[in-house]
Design a protein around this motif. Structure first.
Motif, PDB file in Angstrom:
ATOM      1  N   LEU A 119       0.824  -1.207   0.000  1.00  0.00           N
ATOM      2  CA  LEU A 119       0.000   0.000   0.000  1.00  0.00           C
ATOM      3  C   LEU A 119       0.861   1.262   0.000  1.00  0.00           C
ATOM      4  O   LEU A 119       0.496   2.281  -0.590  1.00  0.00           O
ATOM      5  CB  LEU A 119      -0.925  -0.003   1.216  1.00  0.00           C
ATOM      6  CG  LEU A 119      -2.079  -1.016   1.145  1.00  0.00           C
ATOM      7  CD1 LEU A 119      -2.698  -1.218   2.516  1.00  0.00           C
ATOM      8  CD2 LEU A 119      -3.132  -0.546   0.155  1.00  0.00           C
ATOM      9  N   ARG A 120       1.998   1.192   0.667  1.00  0.00           N
ATOM     10  CA  ARG A 120       2.901   2.352   0.685  1.00  0.00           C
ATOM     11  C   ARG A 120       3.414   2.675  -0.709  1.00  0.00           C
ATOM     12  O   ARG A 120       3.512   3.838  -1.097  1.00  0.00           O
ATOM     13  CB  ARG A 120       4.076   2.077   1.628  1.00  0.00           C
ATOM     14  CG  ARG A 120       5.141   3.172   1.643  1.00  0.00           C
ATOM     15  CD  ARG A 120       6.286   2.797   2.577  1.00  0.00           C
ATOM     16  NE  ARG A 120       6.899   1.525   2.221  1.00  0.00           N
ATOM     17  CZ  ARG A 120       7.782   1.386   1.249  1.00  0.00           C
ATOM     18  NH1 ARG A 120       8.165   2.424   0.521  1.00  0.00           N
ATOM     19  NH2 ARG A 120       8.307   0.193   0.991  1.00  0.00           N
ATOM     20  N   THR A 121       3.743   1.647  -1.464  1.00  0.00           N
ATOM     21  CA  THR A 121       4.299   1.880  -2.797  1.00  0.00           C
ATOM     22  C   THR A 121       3.232   2.217  -3.824  1.00  0.00           C
ATOM     23  O   THR A 121       3.526   2.845  -4.840  1.00  0.00           O
ATOM     24  CB  THR A 121       5.081   0.647  -3.276  1.00  0.00           C
ATOM     25  OG1 THR A 121       4.220  -0.506  -3.248  1.00  0.00           O
ATOM     26  CG2 THR A 121       6.283   0.393  -2.380  1.00  0.00           C
ATOM     27  N   SER A 122       1.978   1.810  -3.561  1.00  0.00           N
ATOM     28  CA  SER A 122       0.921   2.057  -4.543  1.00  0.00           C
ATOM     29  C   SER A 122       0.131   3.324  -4.256  1.00  0.00           C
ATOM     30  O   SER A 122      -0.656   3.768  -5.084  1.00  0.00           O
ATOM     31  CB  SER A 122      -0.047   0.873  -4.588  1.00  0.00           C
ATOM     32  OG  SER A 122      -0.702   0.709  -3.340  1.00  0.00           O
ATOM     33  N   SER A 123       0.340   3.905  -3.084  1.00  0.00           N
ATOM     34  CA  SER A 123      -0.404   5.111  -2.710  1.00  0.00           C
ATOM     35  C   SER A 123       0.553   6.198  -2.288  1.00  0.00           C
ATOM     36  O   SER A 123       1.528   5.948  -1.566  1.00  0.00           O
ATOM     37  CB  SER A 123      -1.372   4.804  -1.564  1.00  0.00           C
ATOM     38  OG  SER A 123      -1.914   5.983  -1.031  1.00  0.00           O
ATOM     39  N   ARG A 124       0.281   7.409  -2.683  1.00  0.00           N
ATOM     40  CA  ARG A 124       1.149   8.534  -2.334  1.00  0.00           C
ATOM     41  C   ARG A 124       1.148   8.774  -0.830  1.00  0.00           C
ATOM     42  O   ARG A 124       2.120   9.253  -0.265  1.00  0.00           O
ATOM     43  CB  ARG A 124       0.671   9.791  -3.070  1.00  0.00           C
ATOM     44  CG  ARG A 124       1.566  11.004  -2.902  1.00  0.00           C
ATOM     45  CD  ARG A 124       1.284  12.025  -3.985  1.00  0.00           C
ATOM     46  NE  ARG A 124      -0.115  12.465  -3.933  1.00  0.00           N
ATOM     47  CZ  ARG A 124      -0.536  13.558  -3.293  1.00  0.00           C
ATOM     48  NH1 ARG A 124       0.342  14.303  -2.652  1.00  0.00           N
ATOM     49  NH2 ARG A 124      -1.811  13.908  -3.303  1.00  0.00           N
ATOM     50  N   HIS A 125       0.047   8.444  -0.177  1.00  0.00           N
ATOM     51  CA  HIS A 125      -0.069   8.719   1.251  1.00  0.00           C
ATOM     52  C   HIS A 125       0.100   7.471   2.114  1.00  0.00           C
ATOM     53  O   HIS A 125       0.034   7.556   3.331  1.00  0.00           O
ATOM     54  CB  HIS A 125      -1.431   9.356   1.543  1.00  0.00           C
ATOM     55  CG  HIS A 125      -1.670  10.628   0.801  1.00  0.00           C
ATOM     56  ND1 HIS A 125      -0.972  11.783   1.078  1.00  0.00           N
ATOM     57  CD2 HIS A 125      -2.503  10.920  -0.231  1.00  0.00           C
ATOM     58  CE1 HIS A 125      -1.392  12.745   0.266  1.00  0.00           C
ATOM     59  NE2 HIS A 125      -2.304  12.248  -0.537  1.00  0.00           N
ATOM     60  N   GLY A 126       0.289   6.299   1.489  1.00  0.00           N
ATOM     61  CA  GLY A 126       0.452   5.093   2.270  1.00  0.00           C
ATOM     62  C   GLY A 126      -0.874   4.646   2.865  1.00  0.00           C
ATOM     63  O   GLY A 126      -1.945   4.932   2.356  1.00  0.00           O
ATOM     64  N   VAL A 127      -0.807   3.930   3.974  1.00  0.00           N
ATOM     65  CA  VAL A 127      -1.999   3.366   4.593  1.00  0.00           C
ATOM     66  C   VAL A 127      -2.056   3.804   6.054  1.00  0.00           C
ATOM     67  O   VAL A 127      -1.043   3.781   6.757  1.00  0.00           O
ATOM     68  CB  VAL A 127      -1.986   1.821   4.497  1.00  0.00           C
ATOM     69  CG1 VAL A 127      -0.739   1.244   5.144  1.00  0.00           C
ATOM     70  CG2 VAL A 127      -3.240   1.225   5.134  1.00  0.00           C
ATOM     71  N   PRO A 128      -3.227   4.223   6.536  1.00  0.00           N
ATOM     72  CA  PRO A 128      -3.319   4.560   7.962  1.00  0.00           C
ATOM     73  C   PRO A 128      -3.210   3.303   8.821  1.00  0.00           C
ATOM     74  O   PRO A 128      -3.866   2.294   8.555  1.00  0.00           O
ATOM     75  CB  PRO A 128      -4.698   5.219   8.102  1.00  0.00           C
ATOM     76  CG  PRO A 128      -5.441   4.888   6.870  1.00  0.00           C
ATOM     77  CD  PRO A 128      -4.458   4.540   5.806  1.00  0.00           C
ATOM     78  N   ILE A 129      -2.366   3.369   9.828  1.00  0.00           N
ATOM     79  CA  ILE A 129      -2.162   2.261  10.763  1.00  0.00           C
ATOM     80  C   ILE A 129      -2.491   2.780  12.158  1.00  0.00           C
ATOM     81  O   ILE A 129      -2.043   3.859  12.548  1.00  0.00           O
ATOM     82  CB  ILE A 129      -0.710   1.754  10.732  1.00  0.00           C
ATOM     83  CG1 ILE A 129      -0.347   1.244   9.325  1.00  0.00           C
ATOM     84  CG2 ILE A 129      -0.487   0.657  11.768  1.00  0.00           C
ATOM     85  CD1 ILE A 129       1.127   0.876   9.175  1.00  0.00           C
ATOM     86  N   ILE A 130      -3.270   2.035  12.914  1.00  0.00           N
ATOM     87  CA  ILE A 130      -3.540   2.399  14.300  1.00  0.00           C
ATOM     88  C   ILE A 130      -3.193   1.214  15.196  1.00  0.00           C
ATOM     89  O   ILE A 130      -3.198   0.059  14.765  1.00  0.00           O
ATOM     90  CB  ILE A 130      -5.001   2.838  14.516  1.00  0.00           C
ATOM     91  CG1 ILE A 130      -5.977   1.733  14.131  1.00  0.00           C
ATOM     92  CG2 ILE A 130      -5.306   4.115  13.748  1.00  0.00           C
ATOM     93  CD1 ILE A 130      -7.412   2.048  14.529  1.00  0.00           C
ATOM     94  N   LEU A 131      -2.881   1.516  16.440  1.00  0.00           N
ATOM     95  CA  LEU A 131      -2.492   0.496  17.414  1.00  0.00           C
ATOM     96  C   LEU A 131      -3.637   0.256  18.391  1.00  0.00           C
ATOM     97  O   LEU A 131      -4.294   1.199  18.852  1.00  0.00           O
ATOM     98  CB  LEU A 131      -1.243   0.946  18.178  1.00  0.00           C
ATOM     99  CG  LEU A 131      -0.031   1.328  17.333  1.00  0.00           C
ATOM    100  CD1 LEU A 131       1.125   1.730  18.243  1.00  0.00           C
ATOM    101  CD2 LEU A 131       0.380   0.181  16.414  1.00  0.00           C
ATOM    102  N   SER A 132      -3.848  -1.001  18.715  1.00  0.00           N
ATOM    103  CA  SER A 132      -4.958  -1.334  19.608  1.00  0.00           C
ATOM    104  C   SER A 132      -4.777  -0.691  20.981  1.00  0.00           C
ATOM    105  O   SER A 132      -5.754  -0.273  21.613  1.00  0.00           O
ATOM    106  CB  SER A 132      -5.088  -2.855  19.745  1.00  0.00           C
ATOM    107  OG  SER A 132      -3.925  -3.409  20.327  1.00  0.00           O
ATOM    108  N   GLU A 133      -3.523  -0.576  21.454  1.00  0.00           N
ATOM    109  CA  GLU A 133      -3.318   0.036  22.770  1.00  0.00           C
ATOM    110  C   GLU A 133      -3.667   1.519  22.771  1.00  0.00           C
ATOM    111  O   GLU A 133      -4.063   2.075  23.792  1.00  0.00           O
ATOM    112  CB  GLU A 133      -1.882  -0.180  23.264  1.00  0.00           C
ATOM    113  CG  GLU A 133      -0.803   0.169  22.273  1.00  0.00           C
ATOM    114  CD  GLU A 133      -0.288  -1.046  21.544  1.00  0.00           C
ATOM    115  OE1 GLU A 133       0.940  -1.174  21.422  1.00  0.00           O
ATOM    116  OE2 GLU A 133      -1.108  -1.864  21.095  1.00  0.00           O
TER     117      GLU A 133
END
Length: 579
Positions: A119-133
């Protein structure tokens, strides 16, 4: 999934590719037949169904990353947006191993990292990642960040839900969702969605510890890229590898412009226990909490500049380093030439040529337990070489800096030798704190007798003039005596340049009052070179701007650095050492 289910504009689907995954891989599950009977095994049919219209605006499909297998992201359509929810490995392994044997592939971390990279390489903005904690610490802040990243309006309804099973639950829910069914929100009862990752009720099975170590490495990469709510950041601020997001000291000799290239540099590290030297990706470059430098500030260091592929004044810097190491009874375990080659190996691996500052650190090494006695050290000293694209900002060089005379004194060598460039810098840091509180750029420090000694991170000079017997104005450069200051490499270069340029220069004791009456002042250091000083204790020095002698020496020093670089990489160093 339960959170998004609370939105009136969203339909949720629970792991719709599970049957396809089971059919294609043959993976065993205690509920395998239930899933195969409940879902289509055709990935194409499943993906098509996700785009079918419904009363709401959005369809939220919860997936396990490993269920995608080889399905291309393009199959989900251009309107699809992706996000990753990542749990701490300790929580994942504890939970999974209660139902099925835990393996690296089953934890999903390899699939998650692969998906994030794609997703990082296919999108200019990458992918949003969130942490469960983070959902536990600050559900509202985390969900607000996520919704904004997905182009959705945050909805307060997402913060809670009713207790019990939900109609959208997959047939595997009785095996996995007990905690979620008992919860009413993130971290609210039952250890449900987003429950704290690290707080465990039972110790981890020792046989699973190697798996935890493997997962930790992948989790570290993913968590570094996560969206973090302000409340989850230490001090309410963001700790980011994006250099542009980090606070930068404005003013002073160490002001610099952030450079994002530093986020992915390689750091040279010599492990004193194994003796191996490795180039480590900067975000992963760490030392043990039992390392002498961290525990005690026990070590010596040098700041180096790389110009046109050459470490400037390498022989002088390494002579000072080895002398300091000998002073604290630390054998580095290699010759100065060998250490310099490690420095060059590090900058060459980063393809660095110029505009580079290098921090070379040598600390006593690993301890078996927190204790100061050097005899308890295991193996050789730790060596760390941090190269950075980092140049002094032009402002201080052109406009000058301000100093404040602090109460913290430079001590005599029978307390702690002021000539050591050691990791124990609290004397100078205390002075710096006082100067900063007074609104100045750096601290001017006095010796035990009240005479001017040095600055907290640079060496100090003034220029005074007098009228000679012929009625002509003559200037003279004054430098504090070397007894209570660092034997600066740039300081020594300036003393030599004064002689070369025919500028009278003296090393002597002088007072702060004589500083106030100076025509010019400047400081010297490896990073900033020569930096003019225009105010001391609120008093203007000379005309309040860089003076002619300072500018002359600045130009001469710049020429000297170019000349040094033209010599090329010196292979033989004339450094006295006890190795």
């Amino acid at each position: 999934m339960y959170s998004f289910r609370q939105r009136s504009d969203t339909k949720v689907v629970d792991e719709p590719l599970y049957a396809s995954y089971l059919a294609r891989t043959g993976a065993e599950r205690p509920y395998r037949d239930l899933v195969l009977n409940a879902q289509s095994t055709s990935a194409a049919e499943v993906i098509q169904s996700l785009s079918e219209p419904h009363a709401g605006k959005f369809t939220f499909a919860k997936h396990m990353a490993k269920h995608r297998l080889d399905i291309p992201l393009t199959a989900f359509g251009p309107a699809s947006k992706h996000m990753l929810l990542v749990r701490h490995p300790l929580a994942v392994i504890r939970s999974f191993s209660k139902v099925l044997p835990a393996t690296l592939e089953e934890t999903c971390y390899p699939a998650l990292l692969s998906l994030a990279s794609e997703l990082r390489t296919s999108s200019r903005h990458g992918v949003p990642i969130i942490l469960s904690e983070d959902l536990v610490r600050d559900a509202e802040g985390t969900l607000s960040l996520l919704c904004c990243a997905l182009g959705m309006a945050p909805d307060p309804a997402m913060l809670g839900w009713e207790v019990g099973p939900k109609p959208e639950d997959g047939p595997w829910a009785p095996w996995w969702y007990a905690g979620s069914h008992a919860s009413t929100g993130f971290g609210k009862g039952g250890g449900g969605p987003g429950a704290s990752a690290v707080k465990g009720r039972t110790p981890l099975d020792p046989t699973l510890r190697p798996l935890l170590e493997e997962c930790q490495a992948l989790y570290a990469v993913l968590s570094r890229r996560a969206l973090r709510p302000r409340s989850a950041r230490p001090g309410g601020g963001l700790l980011s590898l994006d250099s542009g997001a980090c606070p930068v000291h404005r003013g002073g000799t160490h002001e610099y412009a952030p450079d994002s290239r530093n986020d992915d540099t390689l750091v040279g590290m010599r492990d004193g226990v194994t003796g191996s030297f490795d180039l480590v990706w900067r975000p992963a470059a760490t030392v043990s909490v039992l390392e002498s430098g961290f525990l005690l500030g026990d070590g010596v260091w040098e700041g180096l500049r790389l110009l046109n592929g050459v470490v400037l004044f390498a022989d002088r810097h390494l002579a000072r380093l080895f002398e300091g190491a000998a002073g604290i009874g630390m054998s580095i375990g290699m010759t100065p030439e060998q250490l310099l080659q490690l420095v060059y190996a590090t900058v060459d691996a980063n393809a660095m040529e110029t505009g580079v500052h290098i921090r070379l650190m040598v600390t006593r090494g690993l301890k078996p337990t927190p204790y100061q006695n050097p005899k308890t050290t295991i193996g050789l000293p730790t060596i760390v070489i941090i190269p950075e694209y980092k140049e002094a900002a032009p402002g201080p060089q052109e406009d000058g800096i301000s100093l404040f005379t602090c109460h913290v004194r430079r001590g005599p060598p029978d307390v702690q030798d002021p000539g050591w460039n050691s990791h124990s810098k609290l004397n100078c840091i205390s002075a710096c704190i006082q100067a900063s509180a007074a609104g100045a750029d750096e601290a001017l420090m006095l010796d035990p007798h009240g005479f001017v000694a040095t600055c907290n991170s640079t060496n100090f000079f003034i220029i005074r003039s007098h009228i000679d017997i012929r009625g002509e104005r003559q200037c003279q450069v004054w430098a504090p005596t070397p007894r209570y200051q660092m034997p600066g490499i740039t300081r020594a270069s300036v003393l030599g340049l004064c002689e070369q340029e025919g500028i009278p220069c003296r090393e002597l004791d002088f007072t702060v009052t004589q500083v106030y009456g100076a025509d010019e002042a400047f400081v010297t250091g490896t990073f900033g070179g020569l930096t003019p000083v225009v105010r001391v204790d609120g008093r203007r020095i000379g005309r309040g701007s860089p003076g002619p002698t300072t500018l002359r020496l600045q130009a001469a020093y710049a020429a000297l650095c170019l000349s040094e670089a033209e010599r090329g990489r010196v292979r033989t160093l004339h450094v006295a050492c006890s190795e």
